[in-house]
Scaffold this motif. Sequence first.
Motif, short mmCIF file in Angstrom:
data_model
loop_
_atom_site.label_atom_id
_atom_site.label_comp_id
_atom_site.label_asym_id
_atom_site.label_seq_id
_atom_site.Cartn_x
_atom_site.Cartn_y
_atom_site.Cartn_z
N UNK A 153 -4.88 -4.81 -8.46
CA UNK A 153 -4.52 -3.41 -8.25
C UNK A 153 -5.76 -2.62 -7.85
N UNK A 154 -5.70 -1.95 -6.70
CA UNK A 154 -6.76 -1.06 -6.24
C UNK A 154 -6.20 0.36 -6.22
N UNK A 155 -7.03 1.30 -6.63
CA UNK A 155 -6.64 2.71 -6.64
C UNK A 155 -7.69 3.50 -5.88
N UNK A 156 -7.28 4.16 -4.82
CA UNK A 156 -8.17 5.00 -4.03
C UNK A 156 -7.75 6.45 -4.26
N UNK A 157 -8.71 7.29 -4.64
CA UNK A 157 -8.34 8.67 -4.96
C UNK A 157 -9.37 9.65 -4.42
N UNK A 158 -8.91 10.85 -4.15
CA UNK A 158 -9.75 11.89 -3.56
C UNK A 158 -10.43 12.71 -4.65
N UNK A 197 0.86 -1.18 0.00
CA UNK A 197 0.00 0.00 0.00
C UNK A 197 0.90 1.23 0.00
N UNK A 198 0.73 2.09 -0.99
CA UNK A 198 1.56 3.28 -1.07
C UNK A 198 0.74 4.52 -1.32
N UNK A 199 1.08 5.58 -0.61
CA UNK A 199 0.39 6.86 -0.78
C UNK A 199 1.25 7.79 -1.64
N UNK A 200 0.64 8.40 -2.66
CA UNK A 200 1.32 9.40 -3.49
C UNK A 200 2.59 8.78 -4.09
N UNK A 201 3.76 9.35 -3.82
CA UNK A 201 4.99 8.77 -4.34
C UNK A 201 5.10 7.30 -3.95
N UNK A 233 -1.73 -4.80 -4.71
CA UNK A 233 -1.23 -3.43 -4.62
C UNK A 233 -2.38 -2.46 -4.45
N UNK A 234 -2.20 -1.47 -3.56
CA UNK A 234 -3.10 -0.34 -3.47
C UNK A 234 -2.29 0.94 -3.66
N UNK A 235 -2.70 1.77 -4.62
CA UNK A 235 -2.10 3.08 -4.85
C UNK A 235 -3.09 4.14 -4.38
N UNK A 236 -2.64 5.04 -3.52
CA UNK A 236 -3.52 6.03 -2.91
C UNK A 236 -3.23 7.42 -3.48
N UNK A 237 -4.22 7.96 -4.17
CA UNK A 237 -4.22 9.32 -4.70
C UNK A 237 -2.98 9.64 -5.52
N UNK A 282 2.73 5.21 -3.78
CA UNK A 282 1.92 4.44 -4.72
C UNK A 282 2.68 4.16 -6.00
N UNK A 283 3.44 5.15 -6.46
CA UNK A 283 4.29 4.94 -7.63
C UNK A 283 5.31 3.85 -7.34
N UNK A 284 5.93 3.92 -6.16
CA UNK A 284 6.91 2.90 -5.78
C UNK A 284 6.27 1.52 -5.75
N UNK A 285 5.08 1.41 -5.16
CA UNK A 285 4.40 0.11 -5.07
C UNK A 285 4.10 -0.45 -6.45
N UNK A 286 3.59 0.40 -7.36
CA UNK A 286 3.28 -0.08 -8.71
C UNK A 286 4.54 -0.43 -9.47
#
Length: 281
Positions: free
Chosen positions: A219-224, A110-114, A133-137, A116-120
């Motif tokens: 792959x899950x993507x959570x965004x604001x 699970x990665x937030x912002x940068x 993988x979860x990429x956040x915003x 999320x890029x690292x996780x992907x």
Amino acid sequence: MDRRTFIAGCGAAAALGFAGEALAFSSSRLSVEVRGDGPDVILIPGLTSGRAVWDGTVRALPGYRYHLIQVAGFAGDPARGNASGPIVSGVANEIARYIVEAGLTRPALIGHSMGGIVAMMIAARYPSRVGKVMAVDILPSPASGFGFAGVQVAPLADALFNGLMSSPQGRGVLDALIGGFGGSDVANSRSDSAVVARATHELAVMDLTPELPKITAPLAVVYAVPDIPADAAAVDRLYRGGYARAHGARLQRVAGSGHMIMYDQPQRFYAEVRAFLDDRP
């Protein structure tokens, strides 16, 4: 690994009965703190953030063994190995190495912002090491989130980077900007300005879109999205287009939130993380 993290990790590991492989890992680009017990989850913070950004998530969702990443140069941690060389891909490679050396079997990332890029990036380049993988915003092309889709970003990013780093005045401006990133987390404002500038430059010119088809893990993507309907619809289109090449990516919007979803809408964020972790790959 710094002494405080090592000692804290040893105590937690001894209490939970897994003092071994994870603590033997050493990297000049990051450190890892292990908390809890259960299936393995790696938590990767974003630009300027430290591992503390995940404290609420870890408390709200027990039953997992969390591996909390601290990027060298962010949130008061010395730059160490991130004083030179690529930061984003360097951190991704080190986490991929950590997965192997810690003996983890396809952990969730699970990665937030940068982060999320690292996780992907890890999922695309080391697919056998990742469970989900979860990429956040974050978009696979981060600059597109600022209206630069289709624009030659590299010359603009190069000019800005060189301008900020070439003089004491420019570094002062950068330090002030970093202080603004901190929000409620004062530690963020203590990030190394040179590390932040280089990481920001990398993100500005990066586009992971061609690598999305290589991600075989769920792959899950959570965004604001903002509360204004027209703006929210535009953000929806941006994320649908950005992740169109990701096989079966599950996109989930969180309304009424800024970039720091875990702070702005914590209960909703925890619910999304719980659903993600409970859905076994």
